[in-house]
Enzyme design. Structure first.
Site, short mmCIF file in Angstrom:
data_model
loop_
_atom_site.label_atom_id
_atom_site.label_comp_id
_atom_site.label_asym_id
_atom_site.label_seq_id
_atom_site.Cartn_x
_atom_site.Cartn_y
_atom_site.Cartn_z
N GLY A 222 52.12 -74.22 -2.03
CA GLY A 222 53.08 -73.31 -1.52
C GLY A 222 53.96 -72.77 -2.87
O GLY A 222 53.80 -73.00 -3.71
N ASP A 249 48.86 -63.47 -8.30
CA ASP A 249 49.12 -62.15 -7.83
C ASP A 249 49.29 -61.48 -6.65
O ASP A 249 50.20 -60.80 -6.13
CB ASP A 249 48.08 -61.39 -8.44
CG ASP A 249 47.59 -61.73 -9.84
OD1 ASP A 249 48.50 -62.09 -10.65
OD2 ASP A 249 46.34 -61.61 -10.26
#
Lengths: 309, 309
Positions: A222, A249
């Site tokens: 994460g 991205d």
């Protein structure tokens, strides 16, 4: 509209082969061709989420034409790339069916002339006033000054447009000193910038170097965010296996999407983590799986502390 | 002019990397881009030797445009390719600097529609009467009938144009039955056609199947020719090491070049062997080194026997 900058656009090819064995000949069973470069990937995710997005940067040659032809077919996405003479690079991901391994071959970027760079800067200055946020993403092709991102960050701040920087090495170091609103390094990039492999210490140090907010990607574990409003950790509900290409991205797209909707940091981080997870799980590298996104979104665990005002 | 047919043209890319290692990422240090497909390679060697040459076949998409742009810059070469919708395939040769190994990745050819195939056939029929010889080279893309070369051989024979066939597998088997003037198989292709691994026996058998003359490539050991005029073996002066890519195409160019100059078989074979050697020794795959060509040409050893008339 959200503006994304890709100075080193790419034509991304994915080749499927049975098994890649050096010094032998391979029949490619499947070829997938898509526009690439980190800012282009961010833009495609933003457009898929329903945002109006403008892609600027540099593109040239037959490969650049193919990138632009793909972009022209993407709803809600406006192509504002500056044409250059040198050809946009190709990247090739060779996926071995037997092992699932991916072998990456990246062409060098095109040489950019001073007049081409000046033309891009003029275009960027025209586009900034219309942007609700700007993302500066990826590597610099030869000929673009190493301090390029620092200048682009300063121009965005002068225009009052929130600016996110996602790059590495010396362009990141110089860009951070120009005080971007957000940087989104991965663990390696953060360690290279700060010299520390401890994410908590490194994010703090990156802020001291100039970044207003730091969102560090911890891969499948994460995100870690250090901001003036507080510090948070956002964790996906399960460790998801798959192809991590483009996951970073997608995280940038999630952050920008929620930022322009003026949502609070925990929501921005949930969206970024869920989009990353949905990209890792997508059948095609760099795409995202909308079902996974929606399913994961409500299950991201965000823990942290709000700063004393 | 000499006509070459390339139904499966290619954009040939050569990537230089330090060392190819599966499941890792590579920075390509050098990219070389050139037009490819066997008939295109043959044409480029013929043009370099001073012949007027016309390239026909099929090309499409952005990759086809790049192939045609390269061809347009080649002196003495006329582009008469038939446009198709499907994109011309790419081939990628990844050269590892450390080991010298070459790893080949070949995209599949484009799908060819029946109307595109008919358009090519009409073009071929127009071009044939102006040709002093025709070479039919390489694989067939999807959609082209497996008996394509047999039809093209028959049309050339009807027009009285000497025809050389250089392909493999079922297209070769069917093409041979249409009685081409020359076939130029390598040892593997000859064994696949005839079932025999003995070159002398196999060349004889291939003639029995329909080929007027058989010139078998024995790799670095030169050529073996079986013709109505006699049988010869042509051997390079020394075993030359280097990159064999395109050596067979250069041999075809040598045979056609000398054939259209009405030179006798031993001279045709010397030229073919010297061009092959000069291609193996060239710095760039598929090019030929003119110095090596001229130096080897006078030193090829041709032994054989002329048939009793």
């Amino acid at each position: 509209m959200i503006l994304t900058v890709t100075l080193n656009t790419a034509l991304d090819l994915t080749y499927r082969v049975r098994s890649l064995r050096p010094d032998t000949s391979h029949r490619v069973t499947d070829v997938l061709e898509r526009p690439g470069g980190k800012g282009v990937n961010v833009a495609r995710v933003l457009a898929a989420l329903g945002h109006e997005v403008t892609v600027t940067g540099l593109a040239g040659g037959a490969t650049g034409d193919l990138v632009r032809a793909h972009l022209a077919r993407t709803p809600r996405l406006t192509d504002a790339l500056t044409p250059i003479t040198g050809p946009t690079r190709r990247t090739i991901a060779v996926v071995s069916e037997l092992s699932g391994d991916t072998t990456q071959l990246n062409e060098p970027g095109p040489q950019v002339s001073p007049s081409e760079w000046a033309a891009f800067l003029a275009r960027y200055d025209e586009l900034l006033p219309g942007a609700s946020a700007v993302a500066l993403c990826g590597s610099l092709p030869p000929g673009v000054p190493v301090g390029a991102y620092a200048g682009l960050v300063r121009a965005a701040r002068t225009a009052g447009v929130p600016v996110l920087l996602d790059t590495s090495g010396e362009p990141l170091r110089r860009g951070v000193a120009a005080r971007p609103d957000i940087i989104k390094p991965n663990a390696d990039e953060l360690a290279e910038l700060t010299g520390s492999h401890d994410p908590l210490r490194a994010t703090r140090d990156a802020r001291r170097r100039g970044a207003h907010c730091v969102v560090a990607s911890l891969g499948p574990r994460g995100l870690l965010a250090d901001t003036p409003e507080g510090r948070w950790r956002a964790t996906p509900p399960t460790l998801l296996h798959g192809n991590p290409t483009g996951a970073g991205d997608s995280a940038v797209a999630g952050l920008l999407s929620a930022l322009t909707e003026q949502l609070p940091w925990p929501t921005r981080l949930s969206r970024a983590v869920a989009l990353s997870a949905a990209t890792v799980r997508a059948a095609t590298a760099g795409e995202f799986d909308r079902g996974v996104y929606e399913e994961v979104l409500g299950r991201v665990v965000v823990t942290g502390e709000v700063s004393a005002a």
